[in-house]
Design an enzyme around this catalytic site. Structure first.
Site, PDB file in Angstrom:
ATOM      1  N   GLU A 165       0.818  -1.233   0.000  1.00 18.87           N
ATOM      2  CA  GLU A 165       0.000   0.000   0.000  1.00 18.87           C
ATOM      3  C   GLU A 165       0.844   1.273   0.000  1.00 18.87           C
ATOM      4  O   GLU A 165       0.638   2.173   0.832  1.00 18.87           O
ATOM      5  CB  GLU A 165      -0.962   0.013   1.184  1.00 18.87           C
ATOM      6  CG  GLU A 165      -2.007  -1.081   1.114  1.00 18.87           C
ATOM      7  CD  GLU A 165      -3.171  -0.886   2.085  1.00 18.87           C
ATOM      8  OE1 GLU A 165      -3.206   0.120   2.799  1.00 18.87           O
ATOM      9  OE2 GLU A 165      -4.061  -1.757   2.101  1.00 18.87           O
ATOM     10  N   GLU A 374      -5.599  -8.371   0.119  1.00 14.03           N
ATOM     11  CA  GLU A 374      -6.323  -8.169   1.382  1.00 14.03           C
ATOM     12  C   GLU A 374      -7.772  -7.871   1.057  1.00 14.03           C
ATOM     13  O   GLU A 374      -8.063  -7.124   0.106  1.00 14.03           O
ATOM     14  CB  GLU A 374      -5.755  -6.993   2.196  1.00 14.03           C
ATOM     15  CG  GLU A 374      -4.444  -7.281   2.868  1.00 14.03           C
ATOM     16  CD  GLU A 374      -3.889  -6.094   3.651  1.00 14.03           C
ATOM     17  OE1 GLU A 374      -4.683  -5.320   4.230  1.00 14.03           O
ATOM     18  OE2 GLU A 374      -2.654  -5.940   3.661  1.00 14.03           O
TER      19      GLU A 374
HETATM   20  C1  BGP Z   1      -4.369  -2.486   5.453  1.00 16.86           C
HETATM   21  C2  BGP Z   1      -3.061  -2.952   6.018  1.00 16.86           C
HETATM   22  C3  BGP Z   1      -3.173  -4.095   6.979  1.00 16.86           C
HETATM   23  C4  BGP Z   1      -4.371  -4.020   7.898  1.00 16.86           C
HETATM   24  C5  BGP Z   1      -5.625  -3.594   7.152  1.00 16.86           C
HETATM   25  C6  BGP Z   1      -6.822  -3.367   8.025  1.00 16.86           C
HETATM   26  O1  BGP Z   1      -4.223  -1.206   4.982  1.00 16.86           O
HETATM   27  O2  BGP Z   1      -2.226  -3.370   4.950  1.00 16.86           O
HETATM   28  O3  BGP Z   1      -1.964  -4.183   7.666  1.00 16.86           O
HETATM   29  O4  BGP Z   1      -4.083  -3.319   9.021  1.00 16.86           O
HETATM   30  O5  BGP Z   1      -5.398  -2.424   6.394  1.00 16.86           O
HETATM   31  O6  BGP Z   1      -6.708  -2.134   8.683  1.00 16.86           O
HETATM   32  P1  BGP Z   1      -6.980  -1.974  10.221  1.00 16.86           P
HETATM   33  O7  BGP Z   1      -6.111  -2.973  10.879  1.00 16.86           O
HETATM   34  O8  BGP Z   1      -6.597  -0.582  10.555  1.00 16.86           O
HETATM   35  O9  BGP Z   1      -8.423  -2.245  10.422  1.00 16.86           O
END
Ligand code: BGP
Length: 481
Positions: A165, A374
């Protein structure tokens, strides 16, 4: 577009699940690991830090056993830079040994590793020396780290993602060490984008030399931008958001070109973000094998006049719906809620169709295969008598996988799908209150507890999806309450 019949998932489809080192491993003081910017960022948290998280470092045998039971074809994890180079400079062989053990265990269990080289956790020492990704020096450091990973793991690992990201981390500077004193935030954003794009290109080129058969690509987070209304100024705002947040960085990573509208917008504000021609040539000369993208939600954009007050992007921290403050970028766009969509407790809007739109837009623009690295639902799960009934997560994943299948039927080459997350881990913005895993971990923000693992209902459901190669996607029987 409606199809008369759907394509099946390809036979070699990478049904996976994902995690990241700082969120799942713990053991931050063991076997020579150094302090990362994630360790530093979380030390001051009242409720959790990276010290233990889900203790995957000590329990990876058990966790890989669960992955095998789930039927995972592939597992995406990140290598903690500070296990390999604790201070960014000196190598730490025990760190390499840990990932060798993990990779061997995955392969013994028939699970294809996909490595994220950088998931937000560079050495704190490099942050202090030259501001981390703000400094051009970071490119050489990242190359050294990547070369070590390619050489140490490339005999068994075929899939590598460079930077997770890279487009989103520039929106949240505090996530990766912050903006050095005296630097203006937009100047920081474009410098970091530039450094990350050059690092991405050089690492891919190095990977091609060292591992000609490996597949290597960048990763972005993509929240497709919808116009708030069909008023032309809202359409323009949505275009601005897509170009500013997603296409500017991705054009750099995949095409080696800078979006003209974005360059002009900042030039008028005295910020010259143009790269040198030699840099653009270098970026153009490297073509990634795929685009990995993380998708959780879509966005709404509306016009935001120049004289508006700017608001930087933030998070809903307390998990109370409606608590989120939408960002405002005067002259570009302002965020808003979507009245057509449900959202989770942290105001992340749930939009399966947006995933298909994202696939279509990305493939149309870049003509590269896609991997969804993801996708998942953050929720407050409860463990009752060893069970977690997370039908809401099953529902979320089922609808998103269905839209991915529609995108595949549209003709988009999607190579794999990695829900976030394999196991409960420390959420980047919301600790353990917000869970994503197929496997429940017995701990919370206030206490580490037993750390025992429990298979959630979504585990059994996804197991059936994988074993049927997606044919049993709609079978939710037995999981609803
Ligand atoms: C993405 C990241 C992850 C994870 C996910 C969910 O941007 O790559 O590492 O954290 O978001 O976000 P959060 O954990 O803030 O809910």
């Amino acid at each position: 577009m409606e199809h008369i019949k759907l394509n099946n998932f390809p036979t070699n489809f990478l049904w996976g699940a994902a995690t990241a080192a700082y969120q799942v491993e713990g053991a931050i003081h063991e076997e020579g690991k150094g302090v990362s910017v994630q360790d530093s960022r979380n030390f001051s948290n009242a409720f959790h830090d990276t010290t233990v998280t889900s203790d995957h470092f000590h329990r990876f045998h058990e966790d890989v056993g669960l992955m095998k039971e789930l039927g995972l074809k592939s597992y995406r994890f990140s290598v903690a830079w500070t296990r390999i180079y604790p201070d960014g400079v000196n190598i730490n062989p025990p760190g390499i040994a840990f990932y060798n053990r993990l990779i061997d265990e995955l392969i013994r269990n028939g699970i294809e590793p996909l490595i994220t080289l950088y998931h937000f956790d560079h050495p704190q020492a490099l942050q202090e020396c030259f501001g981390g990704w703000y400094g051009d020096e970071m490119i050489e450091h990242f190359l050294r780290f990547a070369a070590t990973c390619f050489k140490a793991f490339g005999d068994r690992v075929n899939w590598f993602m460079t930077l997770c990201e890279s487009n989103n981390v520039v929106l949240y500077p505090d996530l990766i060490g912050g903006v050095p004193a005296g630097v203006e935030v937009e100047a920081w954003r474009f410098q970091v984008s530039r450094v990350m794009a050059l690092a991405n290109a050089r690492v891919i080129r190095l990977g091609r030399e060292l591992l000609p058969n490996a597949k290597i690509g960048p990763c972005i987070g993509y929240a497709v931008a919808y116009p708030a209304t069909c008023a032309p100024l809202d359409i323009m705002a949505a275009l601005n958001e897509d170009e500013f947040r997603t296409f500017y960085p991705l054009d750099l990573l995949c095409l080696g070109r800078q979006n003209t509208a974005v360059v002009t917008f900042f030039a008028q504000r005295g910020l010259d973000i143009r790269l040198r021609q030699s840099e653009l040539d270098e970026l153009t000369s490297v073509k990634p094998d795929f685009i990995a993208f993380n998708y959780y939600q879509s966005d709404v954009a509306k016009a935001c006049p120049l004289n508006d007050k700017g608001i930087q992007p933030g998070f809903n921290r307390d998990g109370k719906k409606g608590g989120f403050t939408y960002p405002r970028f005067p002259g570009l766009y302002a965020g808003d809620s979507n009245p057509y969509l449900e959202r989770n407790d942290w105001d992340w809007e749930i939009d399966p169709v947006g995933l298909r739109i994202a696939c279509r837009r990305l493939f149309d623009r870049y003509q590269l295969p896609l991997i969804i690295t993801e996708n998942g639902l953050g929720a407050c799960d409860t463990l009752i008598d060893g069970q977690v009934n997370d039908i809401y997560r099953i529902d979320y994943l089922q609808k998103h996988i269905y839209q991915m299948q529609l995108a595949i039927t549209d003709g988009v080459p999607v190579l794999g799908y990695y829900p976030w997350s394999f196991i409960d881990l420390m959420s980047t913005s919301n600790g353990y209150k917000k869970r994503y895993g197929f496997v429940y971990v017995d701990r919370d923000d206030n206490a580490v507890k037993t750390l025992n693992r429990y298979k959630k209902d979504s585990f059994h459901w996804y197991q059936n999806v994988i074993s049927s190669n997606g044919r049993n996607l709609n079978n939710k029987q037995g999981y609803s309450k």
